[in-house]
Design a protein around this motif. Structure first.
Motif, PDB file in Angstrom:
ATOM      1  N   PRO A 124       0.871  -1.280   0.001  1.00 10.47           N
ATOM      2  CA  PRO A 124       0.016   0.146  -0.019  1.00 10.47           C
ATOM      3  C   PRO A 124       0.780   1.554  -0.045  1.00 10.47           C
ATOM      4  CG  PRO A 124      -0.853  -1.737   1.597  1.00 10.47           C
ATOM      5  CD  PRO A 124       0.388  -2.290   0.993  1.00 10.47           C
ATOM      6  N   ASP A 125       2.034   1.271   0.544  1.00  8.50           N
ATOM      7  CA  ASP A 125       2.761   2.470   0.644  1.00  8.50           C
ATOM      8  C   ASP A 125       3.216   2.963  -0.571  1.00  8.50           C
ATOM      9  OD1 ASP A 125       2.880   2.211   3.350  1.00  8.50           O
ATOM     10  OD2 ASP A 125       4.693   1.149   3.619  1.00  8.50           O
ATOM     11  N   THR A 126       3.223   2.013  -1.849  1.00  5.43           N
ATOM     12  CA  THR A 126       3.688   2.430  -2.998  1.00  5.43           C
ATOM     13  C   THR A 126       2.382   3.291  -3.863  1.00  5.43           C
ATOM     14  OG1 THR A 126       2.946   0.391  -4.160  1.00  5.43           O
ATOM     15  CG2 THR A 126       5.359   0.436  -3.100  1.00  5.43           C
ATOM     16  N   LEU A 127       1.322   3.127  -3.286  1.00  4.32           N
ATOM     17  CA  LEU A 127       0.137   3.738  -3.961  1.00  4.32           C
ATOM     18  C   LEU A 127       0.419   5.181  -4.145  1.00  4.32           C
ATOM     19  CD1 LEU A 127      -2.832   1.664  -2.803  1.00  4.32           C
ATOM     20  CD2 LEU A 127      -1.507   1.498  -4.936  1.00  4.32           C
ATOM     21  N   ASN A 128       0.784   5.817  -2.957  1.00  7.53           N
ATOM     22  CA  ASN A 128       1.024   7.342  -3.040  1.00  7.53           C
ATOM     23  C   ASN A 128       2.189   7.749  -4.093  1.00  7.53           C
ATOM     24  OD1 ASN A 128      -1.141   7.861  -1.406  1.00  7.53           O
ATOM     25  ND2 ASN A 128       0.259   7.885   0.439  1.00  7.53           N
ATOM     26  N   GLN A 129       3.323   6.777  -4.294  1.00 11.47           N
ATOM     27  CA  GLN A 129       4.194   7.057  -5.086  1.00 11.47           C
ATOM     28  C   GLN A 129       3.726   7.166  -6.398  1.00 11.47           C
ATOM     29  OE1 GLN A 129       7.525   4.461  -3.949  1.00 11.47           O
ATOM     30  NE2 GLN A 129       7.522   5.287  -1.851  1.00 11.47           N
ATOM     31  N   ILE A 130       2.985   6.008  -6.826  1.00 15.11           N
ATOM     32  CA  ILE A 130       2.593   5.796  -7.989  1.00 15.11           C
ATOM     33  C   ILE A 130       1.571   7.014  -8.580  1.00 15.11           C
ATOM     34  CG2 ILE A 130       1.192   4.145  -9.491  1.00 15.11           C
ATOM     35  CD1 ILE A 130       3.785   3.065  -8.588  1.00 15.11           C
ATOM     36  N   GLU A 131       0.823   7.290  -7.476  1.00 14.31           N
ATOM     37  CA  GLU A 131       0.026   8.568  -7.899  1.00 14.31           C
ATOM     38  C   GLU A 131       0.650   9.962  -8.091  1.00 14.31           C
ATOM     39  OE1 GLU A 131      -3.850  11.001  -5.956  1.00 14.31           O
ATOM     40  OE2 GLU A 131      -3.045   8.965  -5.265  1.00 14.31           O
ATOM     41  N   GLN A 132       1.628   9.845  -7.660  1.00 19.57           N
ATOM     42  CA  GLN A 132       2.628  11.074  -7.728  1.00 19.57           C
ATOM     43  C   GLN A 132       3.337  10.959  -8.786  1.00 19.57           C
ATOM     44  OE1 GLN A 132       4.977  11.672  -4.152  1.00 19.57           O
ATOM     45  NE2 GLN A 132       2.982  11.863  -2.791  1.00 19.57           N
ATOM     46  N   GLU A 133       3.798   9.931  -9.233  1.00 16.98           N
ATOM     47  CA  GLU A 133       4.645   9.799 -10.426  1.00 16.98           C
ATOM     48  C   GLU A 133       3.737  10.008 -11.575  1.00 16.98           C
ATOM     49  OE1 GLU A 133       7.200   8.834 -13.210  1.00 16.98           O
ATOM     50  OE2 GLU A 133       7.792   9.571 -11.179  1.00 16.98           O
ATOM     51  N   LEU A 134       2.531   9.376 -11.825  1.00 15.54           N
ATOM     52  CA  LEU A 134       1.779   9.511 -12.866  1.00 15.54           C
ATOM     53  C   LEU A 134       1.342  11.043 -13.065  1.00 15.54           C
ATOM     54  CD1 LEU A 134      -0.769   6.514 -12.432  1.00 15.54           C
ATOM     55  CD2 LEU A 134       1.218   6.720 -14.169  1.00 15.54           C
ATOM     56  N   GLN A 135       1.008  11.504 -11.884  1.00 16.59           N
ATOM     57  CA  GLN A 135       0.708  13.164 -12.046  1.00 16.59           C
ATOM     58  C   GLN A 135       1.978  13.934 -12.538  1.00 16.59           C
ATOM     59  OE1 GLN A 135      -1.063  14.242  -8.241  1.00 16.59           O
ATOM     60  NE2 GLN A 135      -3.117  14.118  -8.952  1.00 16.59           N
ATOM     61  N   ARG A 136       2.940  13.491 -11.940  1.00 16.92           N
ATOM     62  CA  ARG A 136       4.180  14.217 -12.555  1.00 16.92           C
ATOM     63  C   ARG A 136       4.524  13.975 -14.021  1.00 16.92           C
ATOM     64  NH1 ARG A 136       9.031  13.435 -14.412  1.00 16.92           N
ATOM     65  NH2 ARG A 136       8.715  11.245 -14.504  1.00 16.92           N
ATOM     66  N   GLN A 137       4.135  12.887 -14.612  1.00 16.02           N
ATOM     67  CA  GLN A 137       4.342  12.462 -16.010  1.00 16.02           C
ATOM     68  C   GLN A 137       3.275  13.464 -16.750  1.00 16.02           C
ATOM     69  OE1 GLN A 137       4.458   8.531 -17.462  1.00 16.02           O
ATOM     70  NE2 GLN A 137       5.163   7.948 -15.533  1.00 16.02           N
ATOM     71  N   TYR A 138       2.026  13.651 -16.281  1.00 18.78           N
ATOM     72  CA  TYR A 138       1.091  14.644 -16.967  1.00 18.78           C
ATOM     73  C   TYR A 138       1.420  16.051 -16.883  1.00 18.78           C
ATOM     74  CZ  TYR A 138      -1.965  10.783 -18.716  1.00 18.78           C
ATOM     75  OH  TYR A 138      -2.453   9.540 -19.021  1.00 18.78           O
ATOM     76  N   TYR A 139       1.872  16.257 -15.706  1.00 20.14           N
ATOM     77  CA  TYR A 139       2.287  17.612 -15.300  1.00 20.14           C
ATOM     78  C   TYR A 139       3.539  18.082 -16.300  1.00 20.14           C
ATOM     79  CZ  TYR A 139      -0.155  18.047 -10.945  1.00 20.14           C
ATOM     80  OH  TYR A 139      -0.963  17.880  -9.857  1.00 20.14           O
ATOM     81  N   ALA A 140       4.548  17.083 -16.763  1.00 18.73           N
ATOM     82  CA  ALA A 140       5.519  17.621 -17.459  1.00 18.73           C
ATOM     83  C   ALA A 140       4.869  17.685 -19.135  1.00 18.73           C
ATOM     84  CB  ALA A 140       6.521  16.388 -17.722  1.00 18.73           C
ATOM     85  N   LEU A 141       3.604  17.148 -19.269  1.00 20.36           N
ATOM     86  CA  LEU A 141       2.888  17.462 -20.618  1.00 20.36           C
ATOM     87  C   LEU A 141       2.078  18.508 -20.617  1.00 20.36           C
ATOM     88  CD1 LEU A 141       2.303  13.556 -21.546  1.00 20.36           C
ATOM     89  CD2 LEU A 141       4.186  14.945 -22.408  1.00 20.36           C
ATOM     90  N   GLY A 142       2.097  19.330 -19.607  1.00 17.76           N
ATOM     91  CA  GLY A 142       1.035  20.489 -19.513  1.00 17.76           C
ATOM     92  C   GLY A 142      -0.103  19.987 -18.873  1.00 17.76           C
TER      93      GLY A 142
END
Length: 770
Positions: free
Chosen positions: A122-140
């Motif tokens: 479960p601890d990795t879920l927050n990391q996954i959510e943050q990483e996915l949002q980071r990828q979309y943030y990089a695309l604007g």
């Protein structure tokens, strides 16, 4: 006596006496095998233990990641581990992602340990959510949202569902450049791919923010300053601000320009295995010139190529700038040639259909020979010219254990070389137009071409079978055969009134003049039979009356071609020129000649193979000689249609025939002079990733057909070329290379139609595009 793990951990601070283990048990295992669990614990029957060893065992079990809870207790001298395993990921589903491919997202999650069959943490879920949002943030996509749902499944498994709302791309509202004095904002912003939001442009995404694009713009800005002499240029900072609604982006770039530098002295360093004069001829700098990194890079590449042509493939050329206090710079080109190298082997891969010999015969670089840069590049271009491959990659690889040998690895990407061609349409002149063909430009992987083409309208039927072998001999002499049969039934169209049957066969040989030029010779034997109806036009009836209804002709032909097109079915660069002369010799019943010129060229507008400019032209001229006064009417040129001047119906332009009965409708009869040209601006289609198979172009077509021989009774015919009769059209072309054949659509607007012209706003083809 039962001791939970917390008590055991507390005991670790107290020196305890070692106890002997009569047995060790692990309860609660489902995913981890007992063997693996006992291996981690490390206890064996009859072995002594104390609290420190128990503490270490529990620590190792937790470190494995399989367990969420562990209890340890002693019962009748048995050491018992009660474990609670973490669930296993049974299903992993991603929904809502269109911008980023599912495979790409799954690869990123795999790296983080989140995939089917892995232990769920479960601890990795927050990391996954943050990483996915980071990828979309990089695309604007700052408004992107990621929600992760976890549902329990039987047998201690969970299903993970990732729901993505990609949101909208934030627009760049303003780009503010601070610190520039030598160049104004407009000049610097022209170096960016990014642009501020302006008027609506459906073909541009320049105002959409993307972090990688901004980073590329900053590098382009640095290159611009270095190319203009500003060696001390520095990017002080760059900031991106996002509006509260996450739809607007503000970019601020702070820079320090410094002062421009000028070239003071130029010298050569290192070792030179060739004369200095051969190196200096590539150095086009002089004292007082503005320092330019782009110019220096070009010079270094040219020096490397010069030495590469002598076998020094691994030459290293470095520039050593020495900045002086007076803002001048001394430049030293330091050259390290390395040893001369030879090609040991040439290896081909990726040619799943094409035989190795087809590729090998295009190689100008040979095994066992000195490796030269120009021959390697010429070999790559020759393979690209075949048109069988979407991509050609050629690399040198050092042979292990040697310093003077390389292997040449040629990797190709096959593209469809066969097609089922078809076309369908309708025009007032020809009625329904249907075409069908099967062709294979790389028949059985041999590089030979085999084609069968059939076309049919209300008046004509064409059948052609051809075979072409570009390497009839090992030194590149080609041979080709063709058989054809044409039936024209004009007595059903209420315009002309005759039948025309043509049956023939031909053979031709081609001789290579150099890498791109070829000279070809051939002979065609043809039988033509004309059957006049009850009311033929004056032009056709007079020709038959004078020369007869049946002709057996022997036609000699010679052609010169020069082709360096790259890109296969949809070229991206290069040129193609061809001049042909066909002569119906006195050995047959008619004597005439036809001269044809076809030419096209592509220019890459921004080195991306996406924005291209194309020019194409075709000239034709024919006339009779000897006992034949004029060019036979059935050998006339025609214009109009998808392959010449789009927007006009097929073969509808040019001089029209005449009738003794003036009430009979006339039609285009063609002419002995043809002039057509095309200009195209090719641009990338929005939201299309595979630009190798999809092409969009704005076009301007011009041309017409003219004649030097008007019938005496034809009052509308004008002899010679009249530039006022040139027709123009413009429009949009869209071509898609389907797995079957090229699919092409034309939307054309006729610019200067005249009375009697037949037009088609929409034209469609499934088949050859050129």
């Amino acid at each position: 006596m039962k001791v939970i793990v917390a008590a055991v951990l507390a005991m670790s601070s107290v020196v305890a006496l070692a106890k002997e283990v009569s047995d060790v048990r692990v309860n609660g295992l489902m995913q981890m095998t007992p063997v693996r669990a006992f291996e981690i614990i490390g206890f064996e029957r009859g072995q002594g233990y104390d609290s420190n060893r128990v503490y270490d065992a529990v620590k190792q079990l937790f470190a494995s990641g399989y367990f969420s809870d562990i209890d340890v207790y002693e019962d009748n001298n048995e050491l018992i581990f009660d474990v609670v395993e973490r669930p296993i990921i049974g299903e992993l589903n991603i929904e809502g992602n269109d911008l980023i491919a599912t495979d790409d997202l799954e690869r990123g999650l795999d790296v983080a340990g989140l995939q089917s069959g892995e232990v769920f943490k479960p601890d990795t879920l927050n990391q996954i959510e943050q990483e996915l949002q980071r990828q979309y943030y990089a695309l604007g996509r700052y408004s992107a949202k990621v929600d992760i749902d976890v549902e329990e499944m039987p047998r201690n498994r969970v299903a993970i569902k990732i729901n993505i709302e990609e949101g909208v791309t934030a627009k760049i509202v303003h780009i503010n450049i601070v610190g520039n004095k030598a160049f104004d904002d407009e000049t610097l912003k022209k170096q960016f791919q990014s642009a501020e939001t302006g008027f609506f442009n459906p073909f541009s995404s320049a105002d959409e923010y993307a972090k990688p694009k901004i980073q590329g713009d900053l590098e382009a800005l640095k290159s611009y300053y270095l190319d203009n002499g500003y060696l001390d240029y520095q990017l002080v900072s760059s900031q991106v601000s996002v509006s509260p609604d996450k739809r607007k982006v503000y970019v601020v770039v702070n820079l320090d320009e410094g002062e421009p530098y000028y070239v003071n002295d130029i010298s050569l360093g290192g070792s030179l295995p060739i004369s200095e004069d051969r190196v200096w001829q590539h150095i086009d700098q002089a004292k007082g010139d503005v320092f330019s990194r782009q110019q220096i890079t070009r010079i270094m590449d040219a020096i490397s190529t010069e030495l590469g042509d002598e076998g020094y493939l691994f030459t290293k050329v470095n520039i050593l700038p020495n900045k002086r206090d007076d803002h001048t710079v001394d430049l030293t080109y330091h050259i390290t040639p390395g040893p001369q190298v030879y090609v040991r082997r040439i290896n081909f891969s990726g040619n799943t259909e094409t035989r190795d010999e087809v590729l090998r015969r295009e190689m100008t670089q040979f095994e066992g020979a000195l490796a030269t840069h120009s021959k390697i590049q010429a070999s790559k271009r020759a393979i690209e010219r075949l048109g069988f491959f979407g991509n050609v990659d050629l690399r040198t690889r050092p042979v292990p254990g040697t310093t003077d040998q390389v292997d040449l690895d040629v990797t190709v990407e096959e593209q469809p070389s066969g097609s089922i061609q078809a076309s369908i349409g309708y025009s007032q002149a020809d009625g329904t137009v249907i075409g069908f063909g099967i062709s294979k430009r790389n028949f059985l992987g041999t590089g030979n071409k085999l084609a069968l083409n059939i076309s049919r309208t209300n008046q004509t039927q064409d059948y052609t079978l051809s075979y072409y072998n570009p390497y009839f001999t090992v030194d590149g002499i080609s041979r080709g055969y063709d058989l054809f049969y044409k039936v024209s039934d004009h007595n059903q169209d209420d315009v002309e009134d005759y039948d025309l049957d043509e049956l023939g066969a031909g053979v031709n040989f081609g001789y290579p003049l150099d890498e791109t030029q070829r000279l070809s010779f051939g002979v065609t034997v043809k039988e033509t039979i004309i059957k006049l109806g009850s009311s033929p036009s004056n032009e056709t009836s007079d020709y038959v009356t004078k020369y007869g209804e049946q002709f057996d002709d022997v036609i000699a032909n010679v052609s010169w071609s020069d082709s360096d097109l790259i890109g296969g079915v949809l070229p991206t660069e290069g040129y193609s020129h061809k001049v042909t002369v066909d002569v119906a010799t006195p050995l047959g019943d008619q004597s005439y000649f036809k001269l044809g010129v076809n030419s096209q060229a592509y220019w890459n507008l921004n080195d991306s193979n996406l924005w291209l400019f194309r020019l194409k032209g075709r000239l034709g001229y024919g006339r009779g000689f000897g006992d034949t006064d004029i060019l036979p009417f059935f050998e006339n040129y025609y214009a109009g249609g998808a392959y010449s001047i789009r927007g006009f119906s097929s073969s509808s332009l040019g001089p029209r025939n005449s009738y003794s009965d003036t009430t009979t409708s006339t039609s285009a009869i063609g002419g002995n002079i043809l002039l057509t040209s095309t200009a195209e601006l090719i641009f990338p289609m929005p939201m299309v990733e595979d630009h190798k198979s999809v092409r969009t172009a704005l076009f301007l077509d011009a041309g017409n057909v003219f004649t030097e021989y008007c019938h005496n009774s034809n009052t509308t015919c004008v002899e010679g070329i009249d530039m006022n009769e040139i027709r123009y059209s413009m429009g949009l072309n869209w071509t898609w290379i389907t797995p079957i054949a090229p699919l092409s659509f034309n939307l054309a607007k006729v610019l200067n139609p005249k009375d009697g012209d037949s037009t088609d706003f929409f034209q469609f083809q499934l088949g050859t595009t050129f």
